[in-house]
Design a protein around this motif. Sequence first.
Motif, PDB file in Angstrom:
ATOM      1  N   ASP A  31      27.981  45.590  60.896  1.00 19.18           N
ATOM      2  CA  ASP A  31      27.446  44.702  61.668  1.00 19.18           C
ATOM      3  C   ASP A  31      26.750  43.275  61.190  1.00 19.18           C
ATOM      4  OD1 ASP A  31      26.127  47.015  64.048  1.00 19.18           O
ATOM      5  OD2 ASP A  31      28.126  46.155  63.812  1.00 19.18           O
ATOM      6  N   TYR A  32      26.907  43.352  59.676  1.00 13.36           N
ATOM      7  CA  TYR A  32      26.115  42.303  58.759  1.00 13.36           C
ATOM      8  C   TYR A  32      27.213  41.583  58.068  1.00 13.36           C
ATOM      9  CZ  TYR A  32      21.542  44.183  60.365  1.00 13.36           C
ATOM     10  OH  TYR A  32      20.681  44.548  60.835  1.00 13.36           O
ATOM     11  N   ALA A  33      26.781  40.147  57.900  1.00  6.78           N
ATOM     12  CA  ALA A  33      27.324  39.209  57.043  1.00  6.78           C
ATOM     13  C   ALA A  33      26.596  39.544  55.581  1.00  6.78           C
ATOM     14  CB  ALA A  33      27.452  37.982  57.516  1.00  6.78           C
ATOM     15  N   ILE A  34      27.438  39.179  54.582  1.00  4.52           N
ATOM     16  CA  ILE A  34      26.644  39.625  53.397  1.00  4.52           C
ATOM     17  C   ILE A  34      26.919  38.251  52.639  1.00  4.52           C
ATOM     18  CG2 ILE A  34      26.536  40.873  51.100  1.00  4.52           C
ATOM     19  CD1 ILE A  34      25.539  42.426  53.405  1.00  4.52           C
ATOM     20  N   ALA A  35      25.922  37.792  51.882  1.00  3.86           N
ATOM     21  CA  ALA A  35      26.221  36.331  51.151  1.00  3.86           C
ATOM     22  C   ALA A  35      25.387  36.647  49.725  1.00  3.86           C
ATOM     23  CB  ALA A  35      25.340  35.341  52.119  1.00  3.86           C
ATOM     24  N   TRP A  36      25.723  35.810  48.809  1.00  4.28           N
ATOM     25  CA  TRP A  36      25.268  35.884  47.621  1.00  4.28           C
ATOM     26  C   TRP A  36      24.594  34.472  47.594  1.00  4.28           C
ATOM     27  CZ3 TRP A  36      24.705  39.611  44.054  1.00  4.28           C
ATOM     28  CH2 TRP A  36      25.635  40.589  44.309  1.00  4.28           C
ATOM     29  N   PHE A  37      23.162  34.214  46.902  1.00  5.05           N
ATOM     30  CA  PHE A  37      22.573  33.141  46.719  1.00  5.05           C
ATOM     31  C   PHE A  37      22.223  33.214  45.214  1.00  5.05           C
ATOM     32  CE2 PHE A  37      21.688  31.595  50.999  1.00  5.05           C
ATOM     33  CZ  PHE A  37      21.907  32.485  51.910  1.00  5.05           C
ATOM     34  N   ARG A  38      21.979  32.231  44.708  1.00 11.31           N
ATOM     35  CA  ARG A  38      21.406  31.976  43.402  1.00 11.31           C
ATOM     36  C   ARG A  38      20.365  31.009  43.115  1.00 11.31           C
ATOM     37  NH1 ARG A  38      26.608  29.342  40.200  1.00 11.31           N
ATOM     38  NH2 ARG A  38      26.375  27.287  40.889  1.00 11.31           N
TER      39      ARG A  38
END
Length: 125
Positions: A31-38
Amino acid sequence: EVQLQASGGGLVQAGGSLRLSCVTSGFTFDDYAIAWFRRAPGKDREGVSCIATNRGSTYYADSVKGRFTISSDNAKNTVYLQMNNLTPEDTAVYYCAAGFSISIPTFFETWYDYWGQGTQVTVSS
Protein backbone atom coordinates in the motif's frame (compact mmCIF):
# COMPACT_ATOMS: atom_id res chain seq x y z
CA GLU A 1 5.57 -0.37 15.18
CA VAL A 2 6.57 0.97 11.79
CA GLN A 3 10.23 0.57 10.93
CA LEU A 4 12.33 1.41 7.90
CA GLN A 5 15.87 0.15 8.22
CA ALA A 6 18.28 1.52 5.64
CA SER A 7 21.61 -0.19 5.18
CA GLY A 8 24.32 -0.84 2.64
CA GLY A 9 26.17 2.44 2.76
CA GLY A 10 29.91 2.70 3.00
CA LEU A 11 33.07 4.11 1.53
CA VAL A 12 33.72 3.49 -2.14
CA GLN A 13 35.99 4.95 -4.79
CA ALA A 14 34.64 6.98 -7.67
CA GLY A 15 33.30 4.68 -10.34
CA GLY A 16 32.37 2.03 -7.83
CA SER A 17 29.00 0.61 -6.84
CA LEU A 18 26.89 0.12 -3.75
CA ARG A 19 23.49 -1.40 -3.15
CA LEU A 20 21.32 0.13 -0.46
CA SER A 21 18.51 -1.80 1.18
CA CYS A 22 15.43 -0.51 2.95
CA VAL A 23 13.81 -3.22 5.01
CA THR A 24 10.35 -2.27 6.16
CA SER A 25 7.92 -3.58 8.75
CA GLY A 26 4.80 -2.55 10.59
CA PHE A 27 2.67 -1.55 7.61
CA THR A 28 1.18 -3.13 4.49
CA PHE A 29 4.10 -2.91 2.10
CA ASP A 30 1.99 -3.08 -1.06
CA ASP A 31 0.00 0.00 0.00
CA TYR A 32 3.03 2.27 0.21
CA ALA A 33 5.35 3.93 -2.23
CA ILE A 34 8.98 3.87 -1.21
CA ALA A 35 11.47 6.60 -2.00
CA TRP A 36 15.14 7.27 -1.44
CA PHE A 37 16.26 10.73 -0.45
CA ARG A 38 19.72 12.00 0.38
CA ARG A 39 21.29 14.89 2.23
CA ALA A 40 24.78 15.96 1.31
CA PRO A 41 26.87 18.04 3.70
CA GLY A 42 25.66 21.62 3.71
CA LYS A 43 22.79 20.92 1.34
CA ASP A 44 19.06 20.36 1.59
CA ARG A 45 17.64 16.88 1.42
CA GLU A 46 16.73 15.87 -2.12
CA GLY A 47 14.84 13.07 -3.75
CA VAL A 48 16.89 10.41 -5.50
CA SER A 49 14.47 7.73 -6.65
CA CYS A 50 11.04 6.40 -5.85
CA ILE A 51 8.85 3.48 -6.74
CA ALA A 52 5.11 3.92 -6.70
CA THR A 53 2.56 2.01 -4.66
CA ASN A 54 1.72 -0.34 -7.47
CA ARG A 55 5.44 -0.97 -8.05
CA GLY A 56 4.83 -0.26 -11.71
CA SER A 57 6.25 3.24 -11.88
CA THR A 58 9.66 4.46 -10.95
CA TYR A 59 11.20 7.89 -10.99
CA TYR A 60 14.73 9.19 -10.78
CA ALA A 61 16.36 12.51 -10.19
CA ASP A 62 18.18 13.74 -13.28
CA SER A 63 21.48 13.52 -11.44
CA VAL A 64 21.22 9.75 -11.03
CA LYS A 65 19.39 8.64 -14.16
CA GLY A 66 21.20 5.85 -15.94
CA ARG A 67 23.34 5.13 -12.89
CA PHE A 68 20.89 4.20 -10.13
CA THR A 69 18.16 1.56 -10.22
CA ILE A 70 15.37 1.16 -7.70
CA SER A 71 13.65 -2.18 -7.22
CA SER A 72 11.50 -3.95 -4.68
CA ASP A 73 11.10 -7.45 -3.30
CA ASN A 74 7.54 -7.65 -2.05
CA ALA A 75 8.16 -11.01 -0.40
CA LYS A 76 10.82 -9.39 1.79
CA ASN A 77 9.13 -5.99 2.20
CA THR A 78 12.36 -4.51 0.98
CA VAL A 79 13.32 -1.86 -1.54
CA TYR A 80 16.80 -1.67 -3.03
CA LEU A 81 18.78 1.11 -4.63
CA GLN A 82 21.55 -0.13 -6.87
CA MET A 83 24.04 2.68 -7.35
CA ASN A 84 26.64 2.37 -10.09
CA ASN A 85 29.34 4.67 -11.40
CA LEU A 86 29.35 6.63 -8.19
CA THR A 87 30.92 10.08 -8.05
CA PRO A 88 32.00 12.23 -5.09
CA GLU A 89 28.84 14.28 -5.66
CA ASP A 90 26.84 11.24 -4.53
CA THR A 91 28.34 11.49 -1.06
CA ALA A 92 25.45 11.93 1.36
CA VAL A 93 23.32 10.30 4.00
CA TYR A 94 20.68 8.28 2.20
CA TYR A 95 17.22 7.87 3.69
CA CYS A 96 14.31 5.71 2.67
CA ALA A 97 10.75 6.83 3.20
CA ALA A 98 7.30 5.29 2.82
CA GLY A 99 4.19 7.10 1.65
CA PHE A 100 0.66 5.71 1.70
CA SER A 101 -1.09 5.13 -1.60
CA ILE A 102 1.22 7.19 -3.79
CA SER A 103 0.47 5.85 -7.24
CA ILE A 104 2.44 8.49 -9.12
CA PRO A 105 6.09 8.71 -8.06
CA THR A 106 6.90 11.92 -6.31
CA PHE A 107 9.60 13.60 -4.24
CA PHE A 108 7.19 15.75 -2.25
CA GLU A 109 8.44 14.98 1.22
CA THR A 110 5.16 15.86 2.91
CA TRP A 111 3.54 12.92 1.16
CA TYR A 112 5.80 10.47 2.96
CA ASP A 113 4.59 9.19 6.30
CA TYR A 114 7.53 7.21 7.61
CA TRP A 115 11.27 7.70 7.40
CA GLY A 116 14.27 5.51 8.09
CA GLN A 117 17.35 6.54 9.99
CA GLY A 118 19.73 6.93 7.06
CA THR A 119 22.89 5.26 5.86
CA GLN A 120 26.09 7.09 4.98
CA VAL A 121 27.51 6.85 1.47
CA THR A 122 30.96 8.31 0.92
CA VAL A 123 32.57 8.35 -2.50
CA SER A 124 36.25 9.21 -2.68
CA SER A 125 37.87 10.72 -5.75
